[in-house]
Design a protein around this motif. Structure first.
Motif, PDB file in Angstrom:
ATOM      1  N   ASN A 198      -4.206   5.014  10.862  1.00 15.62           N
ATOM      2  CA  ASN A 198      -4.869   3.200  11.266  1.00 15.62           C
ATOM      3  C   ASN A 198      -4.245   2.436  12.548  1.00 15.62           C
ATOM      4  OD1 ASN A 198      -7.360   4.961  11.210  1.00 15.62           O
ATOM      5  ND2 ASN A 198      -7.757   4.285   9.356  1.00 15.62           N
ATOM      6  N   GLN A 225      -2.846   3.728  15.614  1.00 16.63           N
ATOM      7  CA  GLN A 225      -4.164   3.996  16.107  1.00 16.63           C
ATOM      8  C   GLN A 225      -4.464   2.138  16.969  1.00 16.63           C
ATOM      9  OE1 GLN A 225      -7.448   6.002  15.969  1.00 16.63           O
ATOM     10  NE2 GLN A 225      -8.541   4.532  16.758  1.00 16.63           N
ATOM     11  N   ASP A 226      -4.080   1.049  15.696  1.00 24.81           N
ATOM     12  CA  ASP A 226      -4.593  -0.273  15.633  1.00 24.81           C
ATOM     13  C   ASP A 226      -3.475  -1.067  16.745  1.00 24.81           C
ATOM     14  OD1 ASP A 226      -7.132  -0.235  14.593  1.00 24.81           O
ATOM     15  OD2 ASP A 226      -6.021  -0.819  12.808  1.00 24.81           O
ATOM     16  N   GLU A 278     -10.234   1.636  23.547  1.00 31.41           N
ATOM     17  CA  GLU A 278     -10.648   2.105  22.546  1.00 31.41           C
ATOM     18  C   GLU A 278      -9.746   3.248  22.988  1.00 31.41           C
ATOM     19  OE1 GLU A 278     -14.560   2.082  21.838  1.00 31.41           O
ATOM     20  OE2 GLU A 278     -14.936  -0.326  22.159  1.00 31.41           O
ATOM     21  N   ASN A 283     -10.613   8.098  17.542  1.00 35.17           N
ATOM     22  CA  ASN A 283     -10.214   8.305  16.617  1.00 35.17           C
ATOM     23  C   ASN A 283      -9.902  10.155  16.506  1.00 35.17           C
ATOM     24  OD1 ASN A 283      -9.426   6.908  13.978  1.00 35.17           O
ATOM     25  ND2 ASN A 283     -11.046   8.437  12.983  1.00 35.17           N
ATOM     26  N   ARG A 284     -10.691  10.289  16.025  1.00 36.70           N
ATOM     27  CA  ARG A 284      -9.937  11.904  15.621  1.00 36.70           C
ATOM     28  C   ARG A 284      -9.391  12.821  16.563  1.00 36.70           C
ATOM     29  NH1 ARG A 284     -16.046  14.732  15.163  1.00 36.70           N
ATOM     30  NH2 ARG A 284     -16.429  13.931  17.340  1.00 36.70           N
ATOM     31  N   ARG A 300      -5.991  10.748  16.455  1.00 31.96           N
ATOM     32  CA  ARG A 300      -4.987  11.114  14.983  1.00 31.96           C
ATOM     33  C   ARG A 300      -4.392  12.793  14.722  1.00 31.96           C
ATOM     34  NH1 ARG A 300      -5.735   9.099  10.132  1.00 31.96           N
ATOM     35  NH2 ARG A 300      -5.283  10.448   7.992  1.00 31.96           N
TER      36      ARG A 300
END
Length: 245
Positions: free
Chosen positions: A179, A182-183, A192, A195-196, A199
């Protein structure tokens, strides 16, 4: 003993850091303040980049390294020389001229701009003699000289560079979560990310090493910690880093 300064040549350093708590890409700026000797009212009150003139016996890289060390005490940080700024009017703003006259340096000064990437926690801003302060890249204060232009051009270069080289890990703690990665990308690129999908891509990178550790001191479920292996990256991925976000 150092040689004389080159009066019309300087380096200016854009220092980037990432705050994992606020998820913000920040710039380290120093206070520029000058008061009227008679009335004590402020003549100049803003922020600027850290920078200084180049000594005759220094290379440009050595000068930039010296300037960063004087501000933060740090050496060996990632740095990139990205542009020269030599507009003849770059220091001709009214407040800049007041400052130039007080400091007695050449109004026709060319600066070589660098940016540095470092971990915010490595910088002690509380006891900093330059009144250094981190500012979010999207909430910059009043800035002197042409330093806002320098910051924004450094930021554009960083956005391009982070897609072709793993330089973002210079901004993260040695141990980080997915995270956090990603952030940081979202903060730098102002986008944006799914997420998946993100990851999965990051975990599959061989230079992202899972640790037998998890977060501590968090109220939610602690996440897995990872580290970046520069050695593995250099051996395997150096020519094929491009990340498809």
């Amino acid at each position: 003993m150092k040689n004389n300064l080159i009066q019309n040549l300087s380096v200016d350093c854009v220092v980037f850091g990432f705050d994992t708590n606020t998820k913000s890409l920040n710039v380290l700026l120093i206070k520029r303040f000058l008061a009227d000797e008679k009335t004590n009212s402020p003549l100049v009150d803003d922020y600027v980049l850290t920078g200084y003139h180049v000594y005759e016996n220094e290379s440009l890289d050595d000068s930039a390294t010296r300037v960063l060390k004087e501000l933060t005490g740090l050496t060996g940080q990632y740095k990139k020389q990205f542009k020269a700024f030599g507009d003849p009017d770059r220091l001709n703003n009214e407040k800049d001229l007041i400052w130039v006259e007080n400091q007695k340096f050449n109004v026709r000064t060319v600066t070589i701009a660098y940016y540095f990437l470092l971990k915010t926690e490595d910088v002690d801003v509380t006891n900093n003699t330059y009144q250094a302060k981190w500012h979010p890249i999207n909430q910059l204060p009043k800035i002197g000289f042409d330093h806002k232009q320098i910051i924004l051009e450094a930021y554009e270069d960083l956005k391009t560079k982070c897609l072709s080289e793993p330089i973002i890990f210079e901004l993260l703690p040695d141990k980080f979560t997915i995270n956090d990665v990603q952030d940081l990308y979202e903060s730098i690129l102002n986008i944006e990310i799914d997420n998946r999908n993100f990851r999965r891509k990051v975990i599959n990178k061989k230079y992202i090493i899972p640790l037998d550790e998890k977060q501590v001191g968090v109220s939610k479920r602690p996440a897995q910690l990872y580290m970046f292996s520069k050695d593995i990256y250099q051996k395997i991925y150096q020519k094929s880093y491009l990340i498809n976000i």
